[in-house]
Design a protein around this motif. Structure first.
Motif, PDB file in Angstrom:
ATOM      1  N   GLN A  25       0.802  -1.232   0.000  1.00  0.00           N
ATOM      2  CA  GLN A  25       0.000   0.000   0.000  1.00  0.00           C
ATOM      3  C   GLN A  25       0.832   1.278   0.000  1.00  0.00           C
ATOM      4  O   GLN A  25       0.321   2.344   0.344  1.00  0.00           O
ATOM      5  CB  GLN A  25      -0.975   0.026   1.195  1.00  0.00           C
ATOM      6  CG  GLN A  25      -1.945  -1.117   1.218  1.00  0.00           C
ATOM      7  CD  GLN A  25      -3.010  -1.024   0.120  1.00  0.00           C
ATOM      8  OE1 GLN A  25      -3.487   0.047  -0.192  1.00  0.00           O
ATOM      9  NE2 GLN A  25      -3.363  -2.148  -0.465  1.00  0.00           N
ATOM     10  N   GLY A  29       2.720   1.966  -2.869  1.00  0.00           N
ATOM     11  CA  GLY A  29       3.058   2.197  -4.270  1.00  0.00           C
ATOM     12  C   GLY A  29       4.205   1.346  -4.781  1.00  0.00           C
ATOM     13  O   GLY A  29       4.595   1.458  -5.950  1.00  0.00           O
ATOM     14  N   GLY A  37       4.213  -1.921  -5.209  1.00  0.00           N
ATOM     15  CA  GLY A  37       3.668  -2.877  -6.180  1.00  0.00           C
ATOM     16  C   GLY A  37       3.452  -2.219  -7.532  1.00  0.00           C
ATOM     17  O   GLY A  37       3.748  -2.813  -8.572  1.00  0.00           O
ATOM     18  N   SER A  38       2.948  -0.998  -7.513  1.00  0.00           N
ATOM     19  CA  SER A  38       2.720  -0.289  -8.788  1.00  0.00           C
ATOM     20  C   SER A  38       4.036  -0.052  -9.518  1.00  0.00           C
ATOM     21  O   SER A  38       4.120  -0.182 -10.740  1.00  0.00           O
ATOM     22  CB  SER A  38       2.018   1.045  -8.533  1.00  0.00           C
ATOM     23  OG  SER A  38       0.733   0.809  -7.992  1.00  0.00           O
ATOM     24  N   ARG A  87      -7.197  -2.993 -12.339  1.00  0.00           N
ATOM     25  CA  ARG A  87      -6.931  -1.546 -12.377  1.00  0.00           C
ATOM     26  C   ARG A  87      -5.745  -1.225 -13.276  1.00  0.00           C
ATOM     27  O   ARG A  87      -5.634  -0.135 -13.823  1.00  0.00           O
ATOM     28  CB  ARG A  87      -6.670  -1.004 -10.972  1.00  0.00           C
ATOM     29  CG  ARG A  87      -7.921  -0.907 -10.103  1.00  0.00           C
ATOM     30  CD  ARG A  87      -7.667  -0.021  -8.885  1.00  0.00           C
ATOM     31  NE  ARG A  87      -6.681  -0.567  -7.980  1.00  0.00           N
ATOM     32  CZ  ARG A  87      -6.953  -1.373  -6.952  1.00  0.00           C
ATOM     33  NH1 ARG A  87      -8.196  -1.726  -6.705  1.00  0.00           N
ATOM     34  NH2 ARG A  87      -5.995  -1.824  -6.171  1.00  0.00           N
TER      35      ARG A  87
HETATM   36  C1  LIG Z   1      -0.505  -7.300  -4.923  1.00  0.00           C
HETATM   37  C2  LIG Z   1       0.677  -6.513  -4.341  1.00  0.00           C
HETATM   38  C3  LIG Z   1       1.952  -6.942  -5.042  1.00  0.00           C
HETATM   39  C4  LIG Z   1       0.426  -5.028  -4.599  1.00  0.00           C
HETATM   40  O1  LIG Z   1       1.510  -4.305  -4.050  1.00  0.00           O
HETATM   41  P1  LIG Z   1       1.335  -2.914  -3.262  1.00  0.00           P
HETATM   42  O2  LIG Z   1       2.686  -2.388  -3.017  1.00  0.00           O
HETATM   43  O3  LIG Z   1       0.430  -3.115  -2.092  1.00  0.00           O
HETATM   44  O4  LIG Z   1       0.602  -2.079  -4.394  1.00  0.00           O
HETATM   45  P2  LIG Z   1       0.428  -0.487  -4.466  1.00  0.00           P
HETATM   46  O5  LIG Z   1       0.700   0.130  -3.138  1.00  0.00           O
HETATM   47  O6  LIG Z   1       1.180   0.010  -5.631  1.00  0.00           O
HETATM   48  O7  LIG Z   1      -1.089  -0.387  -4.848  1.00  0.00           O
HETATM   49  C5  LIG Z   1      -2.116  -0.954  -4.065  1.00  0.00           C
HETATM   50  C6  LIG Z   1      -3.129   0.083  -3.715  1.00  0.00           C
HETATM   51  O8  LIG Z   1      -2.583   0.798  -2.627  1.00  0.00           O
HETATM   52  C7  LIG Z   1      -3.006   2.136  -2.654  1.00  0.00           C
HETATM   53  N1  LIG Z   1      -1.820   2.995  -2.674  1.00  0.00           N
HETATM   54  C8  LIG Z   1      -0.830   3.068  -3.571  1.00  0.00           C
HETATM   55  N2  LIG Z   1       0.057   3.995  -3.233  1.00  0.00           N
HETATM   56  C9  LIG Z   1      -0.371   4.513  -2.071  1.00  0.00           C
HETATM   57  C10 LIG Z   1       0.116   5.496  -1.192  1.00  0.00           C
HETATM   58  N3  LIG Z   1       1.264   6.149  -1.435  1.00  0.00           N
HETATM   59  N4  LIG Z   1      -0.581   5.757  -0.073  1.00  0.00           N
HETATM   60  C11 LIG Z   1      -1.714   5.103   0.183  1.00  0.00           C
HETATM   61  N5  LIG Z   1      -2.228   4.161  -0.603  1.00  0.00           N
HETATM   62  C12 LIG Z   1      -1.577   3.871  -1.718  1.00  0.00           C
HETATM   63  C13 LIG Z   1      -3.838   2.300  -3.827  1.00  0.00           C
HETATM   64  O9  LIG Z   1      -5.197   2.139  -3.446  1.00  0.00           O
HETATM   65  C14 LIG Z   1      -3.427   1.177  -4.706  1.00  0.00           C
HETATM   66  O10 LIG Z   1      -4.457   0.918  -5.535  1.00  0.00           O
HETATM   67  P3  LIG Z   1      -4.346   1.283  -7.107  1.00  0.00           P
HETATM   68  O11 LIG Z   1      -3.984  -0.025  -7.763  1.00  0.00           O
HETATM   69  O12 LIG Z   1      -5.698   1.786  -7.454  1.00  0.00           O
HETATM   70  O13 LIG Z   1      -3.260   2.303  -7.311  1.00  0.00           O
HETATM   71  C15 LIG Z   1       0.801  -6.721  -2.824  1.00  0.00           C
HETATM   72  O14 LIG Z   1      -0.413  -6.377  -2.220  1.00  0.00           O
HETATM   73  C16 LIG Z   1       1.176  -8.137  -2.402  1.00  0.00           C
HETATM   74  O15 LIG Z   1       2.325  -8.520  -2.406  1.00  0.00           O
HETATM   75  N6  LIG Z   1       0.177  -8.928  -2.006  1.00  0.00           N
HETATM   76  C17 LIG Z   1       0.405 -10.262  -1.478  1.00  0.00           C
HETATM   77  C18 LIG Z   1       0.884 -11.230  -2.542  1.00  0.00           C
HETATM   78  C19 LIG Z   1      -0.002 -11.274  -3.735  1.00  0.00           C
HETATM   79  O16 LIG Z   1      -1.223 -11.214  -3.656  1.00  0.00           O
HETATM   80  N7  LIG Z   1       0.628 -11.402  -4.910  1.00  0.00           N
HETATM   81  C20 LIG Z   1      -0.065 -11.499  -6.167  1.00  0.00           C
HETATM   82  C21 LIG Z   1      -0.185 -12.928  -6.548  1.00  0.00           C
HETATM   83  S1  LIG Z   1      -1.029 -13.100  -8.108  1.00  0.00           S
END
Ligand SMILES: CC(C)(COP(=O)(O)OP(=O)(O)OC[C@H]1O[C@@H](n2cnc3c(N)ncnc32)[C@H](O)[C@@H]1OP(=O)(O)O)[C@@H](O)C(=O)NCCC(=O)NCCS
Length: 178
Positions: free
Chosen positions: A114, A116, A118-119, A155
């Motif tokens: 959360q 960024g 992952g993005s 998304r």
């Molecule tokens: C799926 C995963 C890789 C996403 O990574 P992440 O670092 O949480 O992703 P992000 O923070 O870039 O984005 C997630 C959401 O967080 C929020 N976010 C992003 N940046 C943010 C910030 N600076 N502040 C607050 N919220 C934020 C947004 O709502 C974002 O949603 P969006 O897609 O509409 O932008 C991570 O949740 C993960 O590892 N999950 C567990 C393993 C998993 O499910 N892997 C996938 C297997 S298929």
């Protein structure tokens, strides 16, 4: 938070062994359809064979103070790789080229989600996959129960195609020629 994003050479893959195994455990914890299928899935049975069967591999690892806290693994593979004893992941006839791109594994430790990260990793994966001019079809396979990942990929522009293995896996795809 001082984070670094590094392209990981395949011969240093061991450094993400624990993260890969955490990903498998995470997916099992979310799964409600045949979660026991995850019992045999780990770094040795999933990541190492994928690296061998792919023709190009790309791993980005994110580190916090030299400690790996997440990674994304993508590859380019012959489409036949996806029809095997375990499953037929998609209709090979629906793919016009010989190879497909796949965002294969993606994991960030819970306390780093959360922000960024992952993005950023997703963009790095997509940029690498898009350097291959002869690839049109990109896939992501999401296990059941992992709705937050599913929504994350939607998304980012992927579309749900179909389920396989009785709903154990949802196949997402994206076609660059559409
Ligand atoms: C799926 C995963 C890789 C996403 O990574 P992440 O670092 O949480 O992703 P992000 O923070 O870039 O984005 C997630 C959401 O967080 C929020 N976010 C992003 N940046 C943010 C910030 N600076 N502040 C607050 N919220 C934020 C947004 O709502 C974002 O949603 P969006 O897609 O509409 O932008 C991570 O949740 C993960 O590892 N999950 C567990 C393993 C998993 O499910 N892997 C996938 C297997 S298929």
């Amino acid at each position: 938070m001082h984070l670094t994003y590094e392209i990981l050479p395949v011969d240093e893959i061991e450094i993400i062994r624990d993260l890969c195994n955490e990903l498998m455990a995470f997916q099992k914890s979310k799964s409600y359809i045949t979660p026991e299928l995850f019992d045999s899935m780990n770094f040795d049975t999933r990541l190492l064979p994928s690296l061998k069967s792919a023709i190009y591999n790309h791993i980005v690892v994110v580190k916090h103070s030299d400690e790996p806290v997440g990674y994304v693994y993508s590859n380019i593979s012959p489409k036949e790789t996806y029809s095997n004893d375990f499953a037929t992941f998609f209709d090979l006839e629906s793919v016009s080229k010989n190879h497909v791109g796949c965002l294969s594994q993606f994991y960030i430790k819970e306390e780093y989600r959360q922000y960024g990260i992952g993005s950023k990793l997703f963009s790095m994966s997509r940029e690498w996959l898009e350097t291959f001019d002869d690839i049109e079809d990109y896939f992501i396979f999401v296990s059941n129960g992992n709705n937050s990942a599913l929504e994350f990929y939607i998304r980012k522009g992927f579309t749900v195609s179909h389920d396989i293995l009785g709903g154990f896996i949802t196949v997402l795809r994206n076609n660059s020629s559409l």
